[in-house]
Motif scaffolding. Structure first.
Motif, PDB file in Angstrom:
ATOM      1  N   ILE A  18      35.812 -47.238  -4.962  1.00 53.53           N
ATOM      2  CA  ILE A  18      35.165 -46.630  -3.803  1.00 53.53           C
ATOM      3  C   ILE A  18      34.545 -47.578  -2.939  1.00 53.53           C
ATOM      4  O   ILE A  18      34.228 -48.470  -3.303  1.00 53.53           O
ATOM      5  CB  ILE A  18      34.276 -45.658  -4.510  1.00 53.53           C
ATOM      6  N   GLY A  19      33.852 -47.048  -1.934  1.00 50.12           N
ATOM      7  CA  GLY A  19      33.079 -48.180  -1.122  1.00 50.12           C
ATOM      8  C   GLY A  19      32.323 -47.251   0.217  1.00 50.12           C
ATOM      9  O   GLY A  19      32.805 -46.001   0.405  1.00 50.12           O
ATOM     10  N   GLN A  20      31.704 -47.939   0.982  1.00 49.33           N
ATOM     11  CA  GLN A  20      31.438 -47.656   2.484  1.00 49.33           C
ATOM     12  C   GLN A  20      32.560 -48.086   3.344  1.00 49.33           C
ATOM     13  O   GLN A  20      32.723 -49.295   3.287  1.00 49.33           O
ATOM     14  CB  GLN A  20      30.039 -48.396   2.723  1.00 49.33           C
ATOM     15  N   LEU A  21      33.383 -47.142   3.965  1.00 44.91           N
ATOM     16  CA  LEU A  21      34.401 -47.555   4.430  1.00 44.91           C
ATOM     17  C   LEU A  21      34.486 -46.671   5.859  1.00 44.91           C
ATOM     18  O   LEU A  21      35.108 -45.635   5.771  1.00 44.91           O
ATOM     19  CB  LEU A  21      35.799 -47.178   3.776  1.00 44.91           C
ATOM     20  N   PRO A  22      33.774 -47.309   6.786  1.00 41.74           N
ATOM     21  CA  PRO A  22      33.561 -46.622   8.181  1.00 41.74           C
ATOM     22  C   PRO A  22      34.915 -46.798   9.334  1.00 41.74           C
ATOM     23  O   PRO A  22      35.407 -47.698   8.934  1.00 41.74           O
ATOM     24  CB  PRO A  22      32.339 -47.345   8.843  1.00 41.74           C
ATOM     25  N   PRO A  23      34.941 -45.978  10.064  1.00 41.84           N
ATOM     26  CA  PRO A  23      35.973 -45.970  11.065  1.00 41.84           C
ATOM     27  C   PRO A  23      35.911 -47.214  11.882  1.00 41.84           C
ATOM     28  O   PRO A  23      34.825 -47.767  12.085  1.00 41.84           O
ATOM     29  CB  PRO A  23      36.004 -44.910  12.103  1.00 41.84           C
ATOM     30  N   SER A  24      36.599 -47.795  12.526  1.00 39.59           N
ATOM     31  CA  SER A  24      36.656 -49.168  13.273  1.00 39.59           C
ATOM     32  C   SER A  24      37.601 -49.007  14.537  1.00 39.59           C
ATOM     33  O   SER A  24      38.728 -48.371  14.175  1.00 39.59           O
ATOM     34  CB  SER A  24      36.682 -50.368  12.592  1.00 39.59           C
ATOM     35  N   SER A  25      37.487 -49.911  15.494  1.00 40.05           N
ATOM     36  CA  SER A  25      38.848 -50.038  16.314  1.00 40.05           C
ATOM     37  C   SER A  25      38.703 -51.317  16.984  1.00 40.05           C
ATOM     38  O   SER A  25      37.729 -51.927  16.988  1.00 40.05           O
ATOM     39  CB  SER A  25      38.977 -48.848  17.456  1.00 40.05           C
ATOM     40  N   ARG A  26      39.745 -51.673  17.801  1.00 42.59           N
ATOM     41  CA  ARG A  26      39.531 -52.744  18.717  1.00 42.59           C
ATOM     42  C   ARG A  26      39.257 -52.307  20.144  1.00 42.59           C
ATOM     43  O   ARG A  26      39.360 -53.141  21.013  1.00 42.59           O
ATOM     44  CB  ARG A  26      40.953 -53.422  18.775  1.00 42.59           C
ATOM     45  N   HIS A  27      38.757 -51.292  20.422  1.00 42.57           N
ATOM     46  CA  HIS A  27      38.400 -50.720  21.702  1.00 42.57           C
ATOM     47  C   HIS A  27      36.917 -51.115  21.807  1.00 42.57           C
ATOM     48  O   HIS A  27      36.149 -51.477  20.637  1.00 42.57           O
ATOM     49  CB  HIS A  27      38.449 -49.314  21.678  1.00 42.57           C
ATOM     50  N   GLN A  28      36.381 -51.027  22.810  1.00 45.92           N
ATOM     51  CA  GLN A  28      34.911 -51.547  23.115  1.00 45.92           C
ATOM     52  C   GLN A  28      34.031 -50.507  22.977  1.00 45.92           C
ATOM     53  O   GLN A  28      34.167 -49.459  23.479  1.00 45.92           O
ATOM     54  CB  GLN A  28      34.803 -52.232  24.547  1.00 45.92           C
ATOM     55  N   GLY A  29      32.978 -50.668  21.765  1.00 45.47           N
ATOM     56  CA  GLY A  29      32.009 -49.807  21.654  1.00 45.47           C
ATOM     57  C   GLY A  29      32.219 -48.589  20.957  1.00 45.47           C
ATOM     58  O   GLY A  29      31.022 -47.818  20.800  1.00 45.47           O
ATOM     59  N   GLY A  30      33.393 -48.407  20.326  1.00 49.66           N
ATOM     60  CA  GLY A  30      33.433 -47.316  19.516  1.00 49.66           C
ATOM     61  C   GLY A  30      34.737 -47.215  18.731  1.00 49.66           C
ATOM     62  O   GLY A  30      35.656 -48.217  18.599  1.00 49.66           O
ATOM     63  N   ALA A  31      35.251 -45.903  18.125  1.00 46.90           N
ATOM     64  CA  ALA A  31      36.480 -45.507  17.849  1.00 46.90           C
ATOM     65  C   ALA A  31      36.789 -44.175  17.924  1.00 46.90           C
ATOM     66  O   ALA A  31      36.055 -43.279  18.005  1.00 46.90           O
ATOM     67  CB  ALA A  31      36.537 -45.903  16.073  1.00 46.90           C
TER      68      ALA A  31
END
Length: 397
Positions: free
Chosen positions: A324-337
């Motif tokens: 388990i863990g803290q697994l947030p969304p992410s992206s290569r876009h600027q400023g969000g996902a």
């Protein structure tokens, strides 16, 4: 006698023209790059929309959503190739998939990947018809199984440059497990001492509040907060081998801290480059044990996210890659996902979305934790991740 006049550019004039063209190119290049990224971001969003349609078509066909941590379990003797050769013997990770398959496998026929689905769902000879892989494939970390090594274009965001070894088939799209960590790794059934145990249903009901729960049948009717108000999926970046805090989680030795939602690796990122771990930071996941590194694997690290931290924050895990863990969304876009809502809409969630207090322990029974049935302690972002907490969404995001 008249002398003919030769017309043309002098060397100085040519140099001036070349300099002007160079300046114009320099001015236009950022605009061109921005336009290309805008096109890639649109294509990324369209892939997610196609996946959203796949979810709805799957639910219409089968009356449920594709299962996270599904698959098969077989007992058998395994030969030298790692394939199941029948009989009753030891349990083999290669001869079965250990109920570790991801939701992406079930959705294949609904995103125009029927040929790949047929390879997986039928015994796959892989060049040896006398010794086929089992139906639904072996364990999702088996590198010798071709389907698990395949990059599916619909599962990839064009903005992500990650490709090939040391990962297996990659994915940039995950499903939402809610706003807690407890039992995200096992779902409704856990495996211990070579036996499956299902006596954890109460804990799962209390902590697993997302639209997807591992090893449990989920339906749209279970989303009491409304499909338009609940996140079904989220985008993630895949690893480039550069110690990125978003894609290469740090493994914490204190499993209990992770269960409680405490964030023990807050101080480990490089102070000069906060998106990367320090050069001295140890226990960093690498190879195919990174975010999105195995599209066929249903473990949270690979094909799920939770809403404890807003997008593009660091990832941390307790225990192994299946933990388990803290697994947030992410992206290569600027400023969000990008996130996929339950009604199929794709929205861009910014890094600055209201996220409450990330140091608050997650929802779990027992003292010291956030009580089951509470509103999400992680603000608007956490509220969007729960399917039935009766939280009102009053603002546009």
């Amino acid at each position: 006698m008249s002398r003919s006049c030769r017309k043309g550019f002098t060397l100085v004039e040519l140099l001036v023209v070349i300099a002007i063209i160079g300046v114009l190119v320099g001015l236009l290049l950022p605009a061109v790059q921005a336009a290309r990224e805008a096109a890639r971001r649109m294509s990324c969003s369209n892939n997610f929309k196609q996946i959203g349609l796949g979810f709805h078509n799957y639910e219409s066909a089968f009356g449920q959503l594709p299962m996270q941590l599904g698959g098969t379990w077989q007992y058998g003797i395994v030969n030298a190739t790692g394939r199941n050769s029948g009989g009753t013997g030891r349990i083999s990770a290669q001869g079965n998939n250990r109920f570790r398959l991801s939701w992406l496998i079930g959705i294949l026929p609904f995103v125009e990947q029927q040929a790949l689905w047929e390879q997986i769902s039928n015994p796959f000879a892989d060049g040896n018809p006398n010794d086929p892989w089992p139906a639904m494939g072996p364990a999702p970390w088996t590198t010798g199984y071709d389907p698990w090594m395949t990059d599916v274009p619909t599962f990839r965001c064009p903005s992500d440059p990650g490709f090939g070894s040391p990962t297996m088939g990659r994915t940039n799209y995950t499903v939402c497990l809610g706003d807690a960590t407890h039992r995200n790794d096992t779902g409704l059934i856990r495996f211990d001492n070579n036996r499956w145990h299902d006596g954890i249903a109460a804990e799962v009901r209390e902590s697993c509040r997302g639209m997807f729960v591992g090893r449990q049948v989920m339906r749209f009717r279970d989303v009491l907060d409304g499909l338009a108000n609940t996140m079904m999926g989220g985008e993630i970046a895949t690893d480039l081998g550069d110690r990125d805090t978003r894609t290469a989680p740090r493994t914490e030795r204190d499993w209990g801290q992770m269960h409680g939602g405490i964030l023990p690796c807050r101080d480990d990122p490089d102070p000069l480059r906060p998106q990367f771990w320090r050069s001295t930071t140890s226990n960093i996941r690498s190879g195919n044990q990174t975010r999105g590194g195995r599209w066929a694997d249903g473990a949270p690290l690979y094909t799920s996210f939770n809403a404890i931290l807003p997008p593009n924050n660091y990832s941390c895990m307790g225990g192994s890659d299946s933990g388990i863990g803290q697994l947030p969304p992410s992206s290569r876009h600027q400023g969000g996902a990008h996130v996929l809502m339950g009604d199929g809409a794709v929205k861009f969630i910014t890094d600055s979305i209201e996220g409450g207090n990330p140091h608050t322990p997650t929802v779990r029974r027992g003292s010291g934790y956030t009580a089951p049935g509470s509103m999400s302690p992680y603000g608007l972002f956490g509220a969007l991740s729960t399917r039935g907490a009766k939280e009102t969404i009053e603002t546009e995001f």
